[in-house]
Design an enzyme around this catalytic site. Sequence first.
Site, mmCIF file in Angstrom:
data_model
loop_
_atom_site.group_PDB
_atom_site.id
_atom_site.type_symbol
_atom_site.label_atom_id
_atom_site.label_comp_id
_atom_site.label_asym_id
_atom_site.label_seq_id
_atom_site.Cartn_x
_atom_site.Cartn_y
_atom_site.Cartn_z
ATOM 1 N N LYS A 9 -37.400 -26.425 13.199
ATOM 2 C CA LYS A 9 -38.252 -26.336 14.388
ATOM 3 C C LYS A 9 -38.936 -24.983 14.507
ATOM 4 C CE LYS A 9 -35.089 -26.955 17.539
ATOM 5 N NZ LYS A 9 -33.857 -27.212 16.797
ATOM 6 N N ARG A 123 -28.116 -20.866 3.943
ATOM 7 C CA ARG A 123 -28.448 -19.770 4.872
ATOM 8 C C ARG A 123 -27.284 -18.775 4.954
ATOM 9 N NH1 ARG A 123 -31.393 -22.136 9.970
ATOM 10 N NH2 ARG A 123 -29.632 -21.755 11.312
ATOM 11 N N ARG A 132 -25.886 -14.729 11.775
ATOM 12 C CA ARG A 132 -25.783 -14.682 13.229
ATOM 13 C C ARG A 132 -24.479 -15.286 13.662
ATOM 14 N NH1 ARG A 132 -30.956 -17.748 14.420
ATOM 15 N NH2 ARG A 132 -29.424 -19.126 15.361
#
Length: 185
Positions: A9, A123, A132
């Site tokens: 997105k 990732r 993160r």
Amino acid sequence: MLGAPGAGKGTQSALLAEKIGAHHISTGELFRSAIAEGTDIGKKVKEYVDRGDLVPDKLVVDVVTEKLKSFTAEESFILDGFPRTIEQARALDKFLEERQTPLTHIVYIDVPNDKLLERLRIRIEQSGSQARSDDSEEVFAHRLKVYWEETAPLIEFYKEKGVLFSVDGLGTPEEVSKRVLEVLK
Ligand code: AMP
């Protein structure tokens, strides 16, 4: 822009915003920068974001509508990661109706769950210690569950309204971006 966590997105919203000259509003980014800056909103949302839970509807709706109020009716914007619940969608409808700028397109980026998990693993490997806090495999699995329970019902909600446009989210960002532009034509 609607889709599961990891569907692309953010990438697609950024590409589209650049191509059509629209504002890109990502609630996830707004929250992450509020957390990094230690603002009042940041303090309120941190625990939810860290856990991979949804931030309460009222808070999200207030943040988004505050942002949208700064745009004129002629300016276009792409909402990335909002709405994420039926209640948020209703609040958005109401806000846009009052503004007389109804929502025109919901682009649903369709990526199967196994691909989402594969992308996440890549990732995590690439970012190493930079990952993160909401990107760990555990939190990500929780975010996926939350997505299927709370956000996926929006697919039917918008289909019934006749504004849903599905796009195959597999392929390179540029390939997917072409499909997005195609459905918006
Ligand atoms: P994102 O970058 O869009 O995946 O968002 C990161 C996190 O921000 C989510 O896991 C939620 O904790 C929070 N968040 C972002 N957008 C929303 C929303 N529309 N409603 C509730 N929580 C949100």
